[in-house]
Each structure stands twice: as C-alpha cells, then as structure tokens.
Design a protein around this motif. Structure first.
Motif, PDB file in Angstrom:
ATOM      1  N   ALA A 229       3.696 -24.750  23.028  1.00  0.00           N
ATOM      2  CA  ALA A 229       2.343 -24.975  22.509  1.00  0.00           C
ATOM      3  C   ALA A 229       2.235 -26.320  21.789  1.00  0.00           C
ATOM      4  O   ALA A 229       1.246 -27.039  21.951  1.00  0.00           O
ATOM      5  CB  ALA A 229       1.948 -23.837  21.567  1.00  0.00           C
ATOM      6  N   VAL A 230       3.233 -26.669  20.990  1.00  0.00           N
ATOM      7  CA  VAL A 230       3.167 -27.945  20.263  1.00  0.00           C
ATOM      8  C   VAL A 230       3.149 -29.109  21.239  1.00  0.00           C
ATOM      9  O   VAL A 230       2.348 -30.045  21.094  1.00  0.00           O
ATOM     10  CB  VAL A 230       4.354 -28.082  19.285  1.00  0.00           C
ATOM     11  CG1 VAL A 230       4.345 -29.470  18.630  1.00  0.00           C
ATOM     12  CG2 VAL A 230       4.294 -27.002  18.203  1.00  0.00           C
ATOM     13  N   ILE A 231       4.005 -29.063  22.253  1.00  0.00           N
ATOM     14  CA  ILE A 231       4.095 -30.190  23.185  1.00  0.00           C
ATOM     15  C   ILE A 231       2.806 -30.375  23.973  1.00  0.00           C
ATOM     16  O   ILE A 231       2.450 -31.500  24.353  1.00  0.00           O
ATOM     17  CB  ILE A 231       5.330 -30.034  24.094  1.00  0.00           C
ATOM     18  CG1 ILE A 231       6.589 -30.285  23.254  1.00  0.00           C
ATOM     19  CG2 ILE A 231       5.279 -30.985  25.287  1.00  0.00           C
ATOM     20  CD1 ILE A 231       7.895 -30.180  23.991  1.00  0.00           C
ATOM     21  N   ARG A 232       2.060 -29.308  24.169  1.00  0.00           N
ATOM     22  CA  ARG A 232       0.764 -29.458  24.840  1.00  0.00           C
ATOM     23  C   ARG A 232      -0.230 -30.242  23.983  1.00  0.00           C
ATOM     24  O   ARG A 232      -1.288 -30.652  24.472  1.00  0.00           O
ATOM     25  CB  ARG A 232       0.190 -28.085  25.195  1.00  0.00           C
ATOM     26  CG  ARG A 232       0.894 -27.422  26.384  1.00  0.00           C
ATOM     27  CD  ARG A 232       0.129 -26.219  26.913  1.00  0.00           C
ATOM     28  NE  ARG A 232       0.208 -25.072  26.016  1.00  0.00           N
ATOM     29  CZ  ARG A 232       1.119 -24.105  26.117  1.00  0.00           C
ATOM     30  NH1 ARG A 232       2.055 -24.171  27.064  1.00  0.00           N
ATOM     31  NH2 ARG A 232       1.123 -23.081  25.288  1.00  0.00           N
ATOM     32  N   ASN A 233       0.100 -30.452  22.717  1.00  0.00           N
ATOM     33  CA  ASN A 233      -0.806 -31.166  21.807  1.00  0.00           C
ATOM     34  C   ASN A 233      -0.261 -32.511  21.337  1.00  0.00           C
ATOM     35  O   ASN A 233      -0.786 -33.097  20.397  1.00  0.00           O
ATOM     36  CB  ASN A 233      -1.097 -30.286  20.585  1.00  0.00           C
ATOM     37  CG  ASN A 233      -2.034 -29.135  20.896  1.00  0.00           C
ATOM     38  OD1 ASN A 233      -3.257 -29.296  20.882  1.00  0.00           O
ATOM     39  ND2 ASN A 233      -1.469 -27.974  21.186  1.00  0.00           N
ATOM     40  N   ILE A 234       0.793 -33.017  21.995  1.00  0.00           N
ATOM     41  CA  ILE A 234       1.371 -34.279  21.531  1.00  0.00           C
ATOM     42  C   ILE A 234       0.516 -35.481  21.919  1.00  0.00           C
ATOM     43  O   ILE A 234      -0.199 -35.459  22.919  1.00  0.00           O
ATOM     44  CB  ILE A 234       2.805 -34.484  22.058  1.00  0.00           C
ATOM     45  CG1 ILE A 234       2.832 -34.496  23.588  1.00  0.00           C
ATOM     46  CG2 ILE A 234       3.757 -33.440  21.486  1.00  0.00           C
ATOM     47  CD1 ILE A 234       4.196 -34.884  24.172  1.00  0.00           C
ATOM     48  N   ASN A 235       0.635 -36.525  21.114  1.00  0.00           N
ATOM     49  CA  ASN A 235      -0.040 -37.793  21.369  1.00  0.00           C
ATOM     50  C   ASN A 235       0.830 -38.697  22.234  1.00  0.00           C
ATOM     51  O   ASN A 235       2.016 -38.435  22.455  1.00  0.00           O
ATOM     52  CB  ASN A 235      -0.334 -38.504  20.044  1.00  0.00           C
ATOM     53  CG  ASN A 235      -1.441 -37.827  19.263  1.00  0.00           C
ATOM     54  OD1 ASN A 235      -2.340 -37.224  19.839  1.00  0.00           O
ATOM     55  ND2 ASN A 235      -1.377 -37.920  17.948  1.00  0.00           N
ATOM     56  N   PHE A 236       0.240 -39.793  22.691  1.00  0.00           N
ATOM     57  CA  PHE A 236       1.017 -40.823  23.367  1.00  0.00           C
ATOM     58  C   PHE A 236       2.057 -41.373  22.393  1.00  0.00           C
ATOM     59  O   PHE A 236       1.787 -41.550  21.193  1.00  0.00           O
ATOM     60  CB  PHE A 236       0.107 -41.947  23.867  1.00  0.00           C
ATOM     61  CG  PHE A 236      -0.662 -41.575  25.105  1.00  0.00           C
ATOM     62  CD1 PHE A 236      -0.096 -41.754  26.364  1.00  0.00           C
ATOM     63  CD2 PHE A 236      -1.936 -41.021  25.016  1.00  0.00           C
ATOM     64  CE1 PHE A 236      -0.800 -41.396  27.513  1.00  0.00           C
ATOM     65  CE2 PHE A 236      -2.632 -40.659  26.154  1.00  0.00           C
ATOM     66  CZ  PHE A 236      -2.062 -40.845  27.410  1.00  0.00           C
ATOM     67  N   HIS A 237       3.257 -41.603  22.895  1.00  0.00           N
ATOM     68  CA  HIS A 237       4.370 -42.145  22.108  1.00  0.00           C
ATOM     69  C   HIS A 237       4.801 -41.193  20.982  1.00  0.00           C
ATOM     70  O   HIS A 237       5.330 -41.632  19.965  1.00  0.00           O
ATOM     71  CB  HIS A 237       4.034 -43.525  21.538  1.00  0.00           C
ATOM     72  CG  HIS A 237       3.627 -44.508  22.592  1.00  0.00           C
ATOM     73  ND1 HIS A 237       4.510 -44.971  23.557  1.00  0.00           N
ATOM     74  CD2 HIS A 237       2.420 -45.100  22.850  1.00  0.00           C
ATOM     75  CE1 HIS A 237       3.870 -45.817  24.352  1.00  0.00           C
ATOM     76  NE2 HIS A 237       2.609 -45.909  23.961  1.00  0.00           N
ATOM     77  N   ALA A 238       4.583 -39.899  21.177  1.00  0.00           N
ATOM     78  CA  ALA A 238       5.075 -38.913  20.198  1.00  0.00           C
ATOM     79  C   ALA A 238       6.598 -38.893  20.226  1.00  0.00           C
ATOM     80  O   ALA A 238       7.238 -39.235  21.228  1.00  0.00           O
ATOM     81  CB  ALA A 238       4.514 -37.535  20.522  1.00  0.00           C
ATOM     82  N   ARG A 239       7.175 -38.478  19.088  1.00  0.00           N
ATOM     83  CA  ARG A 239       8.633 -38.334  18.988  1.00  0.00           C
ATOM     84  C   ARG A 239       8.951 -36.878  18.709  1.00  0.00           C
ATOM     85  O   ARG A 239       8.404 -36.294  17.764  1.00  0.00           O
ATOM     86  CB  ARG A 239       9.210 -39.200  17.864  1.00  0.00           C
ATOM     87  CG  ARG A 239       9.246 -40.692  18.182  1.00  0.00           C
ATOM     88  CD  ARG A 239       7.913 -41.382  17.943  1.00  0.00           C
ATOM     89  NE  ARG A 239       7.594 -41.464  16.512  1.00  0.00           N
ATOM     90  CZ  ARG A 239       6.374 -41.662  16.023  1.00  0.00           C
ATOM     91  NH1 ARG A 239       5.324 -41.753  16.830  1.00  0.00           N
ATOM     92  NH2 ARG A 239       6.187 -41.745  14.722  1.00  0.00           N
ATOM     93  N   ILE A 240       9.819 -36.293  19.519  1.00  0.00           N
ATOM     94  CA  ILE A 240      10.180 -34.883  19.376  1.00  0.00           C
ATOM     95  C   ILE A 240      11.643 -34.812  18.972  1.00  0.00           C
ATOM     96  O   ILE A 240      12.532 -35.252  19.716  1.00  0.00           O
ATOM     97  CB  ILE A 240       9.939 -34.125  20.698  1.00  0.00           C
ATOM     98  CG1 ILE A 240       8.441 -34.186  21.050  1.00  0.00           C
ATOM     99  CG2 ILE A 240      10.404 -32.674  20.586  1.00  0.00           C
ATOM    100  CD1 ILE A 240       8.141 -33.964  22.499  1.00  0.00           C
ATOM    101  N   VAL A 241      11.880 -34.280  17.777  1.00  0.00           N
ATOM    102  CA  VAL A 241      13.220 -34.189  17.215  1.00  0.00           C
ATOM    103  C   VAL A 241      13.750 -32.791  17.509  1.00  0.00           C
ATOM    104  O   VAL A 241      13.260 -31.806  16.956  1.00  0.00           O
ATOM    105  CB  VAL A 241      13.199 -34.455  15.693  1.00  0.00           C
ATOM    106  CG1 VAL A 241      14.615 -34.483  15.141  1.00  0.00           C
ATOM    107  CG2 VAL A 241      12.459 -35.759  15.376  1.00  0.00           C
ATOM    108  N   LEU A 242      14.729 -32.690  18.382  1.00  0.00           N
ATOM    109  CA  LEU A 242      15.249 -31.395  18.818  1.00  0.00           C
ATOM    110  C   LEU A 242      16.442 -31.018  17.941  1.00  0.00           C
ATOM    111  O   LEU A 242      17.555 -31.492  18.140  1.00  0.00           O
ATOM    112  CB  LEU A 242      15.655 -31.473  20.287  1.00  0.00           C
ATOM    113  CG  LEU A 242      16.047 -30.185  20.980  1.00  0.00           C
ATOM    114  CD1 LEU A 242      14.924 -29.161  20.901  1.00  0.00           C
ATOM    115  CD2 LEU A 242      16.405 -30.461  22.435  1.00  0.00           C
ATOM    116  N   CYS A 243      16.186 -30.143  16.964  1.00  0.00           N
ATOM    117  CA  CYS A 243      17.190 -29.783  15.966  1.00  0.00           C
ATOM    118  C   CYS A 243      17.780 -28.398  16.224  1.00  0.00           C
ATOM    119  O   CYS A 243      18.985 -28.197  16.061  1.00  0.00           O
ATOM    120  CB  CYS A 243      16.567 -29.845  14.572  1.00  0.00           C
ATOM    121  SG  CYS A 243      17.686 -29.364  13.250  1.00  0.00           S
ATOM    122  N   GLY A 244      16.949 -27.430  16.583  1.00  0.00           N
ATOM    123  CA  GLY A 244      17.420 -26.060  16.782  1.00  0.00           C
ATOM    124  C   GLY A 244      16.548 -25.321  17.775  1.00  0.00           C
ATOM    125  O   GLY A 244      15.408 -25.716  18.041  1.00  0.00           O
TER     126      GLY A 244
END
Length: 332
Positions: A229-244
């Motif tokens: 759900a969050v990724i469907r709302n990301i902006n251009f050049h968003a940064r996704i920090v994959l921690c867990g």
C-alpha cells in the motif's frame, strides 16, 4: 558454578511457540586467562532472531538445536581474568540466554551507565538506535518538507526513525497496530499522523489522506500488505529503506503479493536493504550523535520490560503479536 540456560529445543514451523524452547541447568567451567564471568542485567529480544531459529542461509549463522539461544545483553562483570575489564564493570555483548556466562573480554564493550540508563545500550544507544540513524539518514536522505512514512512505528527502531525525521524537518506518518500505540506516537513521539493498520479497511485511502503530497521516504520494518500500500503512494525519486519484514518471517510458503518493481522503475525510486552491521566502522559516530540528541531532549525513548529470566521466550514471542511499545527487554 551452576547456571540455567534456555536452548533451542526445535526449529519452529510458522510462528514460534514456547515448545521451541527448553530450560537446562549447566555447570560453568573455570575462568581462563582473558575471560570474564558475567551476570546479565538486561537481555534483548529482536525480530531477527526468528531467522536464526531456522537453518536457512542468511547474513548471520543460525541457532543450533539443543544449543543456547543468544542475543544482545547488558551484563555485570562478576569476576575477571583480563586486564581489559574488572569486577563491577558493565558491558554490552552478544551473550547466551543464561543466568551466568563466561565470555572473552575482547568480545565485550564496556559501557558508561552515567550517560544514560544501561538498558538504553540495547535500544536507542544500541542496535535499534543505530539502525534508525544509518538507515534513515544514510539511505533515506530525508529533506526538510518531505513526507516520511514508517511501518512498525511503535517498535524499537520506528520510535527513533520518526523522531530523527522530525529533527530533519519532515512530515512523519506512522503505521501501528493499536489505538494505544497511535495515541502514544502522536502525543509523545511527534508523529504527525498515525494509521492503525489493524482497524483500517482501506490502507490506500488512509495513506492518501495522511500523505496528501505523496511519500518521499518509506522506512520499512514490516513488509507484506502494508508495504504494498505504501509503495502505491510513492513520489518520483522516493527512497525506500528496507530494514525488516516481520510480517513475512513466520510464513511457511513464499508470499505472492503484488509485484511493485514496475512502480519503482517508472517513479525512478530507490529501494535498498541493509543490515546495521554494514555500518560497524561508523558506530562511534552514530552513538555520539544519538547521545547528544538524547541529552538535548530531542530524542525520547520507551521500553517494554518484562522481569525475570524465565520470561525471555514470552518476551520474544510477544514481538510477533505486537505486545511491545518501543524496545522489548527482559530484566534478568
């Protein structure tokens, strides 16, 4: 000298249970040169331990069946045969789940309990705090005015991430699993909006309302449907920090959720996984800055502490049902 330890009795299938643990009495050997006798004061339980309970290849060796569980702990030195430590010193290290243990002094870090409560070295001044610090600032690179979303926002890492994002001048939105946690995050930890993912029927709509300008940075502690759900709302050049990915740790079959890489591609987004030990050479930098912000009152922290050595399995299992607010610890 005798001690009690908790061993991995069997590898779990799906969500672990108390049957996967066993208590044993053992006799400790005599101290050798360079070793110390330790008594744990606080023991940490953390989601990554679930991965070590299986025998799958990972970044850290698995626990062995019929061998003691192990995790971060703050302990007191009872006896020393090392010039590095003396009786009475407080240390931090990866120690077995045992009422007493012997360790090489070289593998322990002496801590200064005058700077902060000793339990903080397992939380905001330890692995969770450093995870938040390097993950958000080094990978997420938040800028003032951007929107940062944090899943598992009321956990040990999430509490710190949200506050660090506020220090950077960001709008901060969290996802948590109870109304009590929602209220806590907004009242005490500066979150601008918090979504109760357990009671929200439409996460997409809720996220759009909470993030009217879209999502610039997503700090992911959870995975699963929340991340979809969050990724469907990301902006251009968003940064996704994959921690867990705690939502997936107990699955017995591969997940078949939405494939979101096309959205990462078309929005020129960055997604990067990391392990906090990647930054081990920079730990002194992170601790120094976190201590500074704690002393200045810019960083607050919360712990969920169960008392008693025998409650270690209970505390660990509580992570998967969201029993903790902040860092889950056991006071031995």
């Amino acid at each position: 000298m005798e001690a009690t330890q908790i061993v991995l009795a069997s590898r779990p299938k799906g969500t672990p249970t108390k049957d996967n643990f066993r208590f044993e009495n053992i006799a400790l050997p005599a101290l050798k040169e360079g070793e110390v006798l330790l008594e744990p004061v606080y023991a940490s339980v953390d989601p990554y331990m679930r991965g070590r309970m299986s025998d799958a290849k990972s970044y850290v060796p698995p626990f062995q069946v019929n061998a003691p569980m192990e995790g971060g702990a703050v302990a007191k030195v009872l006896e020393s045969k090392s010039e590095l430590l003396r009786a009475g010193d407080m240390v931090l290290g990866a120690l077995p789940w045992a009422t007493k243990s012997i360790a090489s002094a070289e593998k322990l870090q002496k801590i200064d309990a005058s700077l902060a409560p000793s339990s903080y070295y397992l939380g905001i001044l330890g692995m969770p705090g450093l995870t938040a610090y390097f993950g958000l600032l080094d990978i997420g690179k938040p800028k003032a005015g951007e929107t940062v979303v944090v899943s598992g926002a009321a956990g040990a890492v999430g509490l710190v991430v949200g506050q660090l994002a506020k220090i950077q001048g960001c709008r901060v939105v969290g996802l948590a699993g109870s109304e009590e946690k929602v209220a806590l995050l907004k009242a005490e930890f500066g979150y601008d909006e918090v979504i109760n993912y357990k009671t929200t029927k439409d996460l997409d709509t809720a996220l759009k309302a909470a993030c009217p300008s879209g999502v610039d940075v997503y700090f992911d502690n959870v995975g699963g449907e929340i991340t979809d759900a969050v990724i469907r709302n990301i902006n251009f050049h968003a940064r996704i920090v994959l921690c867990g990915q705690i939502a997936l740790y107990n699955e017995t079959a591969p997940s078949s959720g939405p494939r979101f890489l096309p959205m990462i591609l078309t929005r020129s987004a960055l997604i990067q996984g990391f392990i906090v030990s990647n930054y081990s050479e920079r730990f002194p930098e992170g601790i120094q800055q976190l201590v500074k912000w704690v002393k200045e009152g810019k960083l607050h922290y919360q712990e969920t502490i169960l008392e008693g050595f025998d409650r270690l399995p209970e505390a660990f299992l509580g992570l998967f049902s969201g029993e903790n607010k902040g860092k889950m610890l056991v006071k031995i």
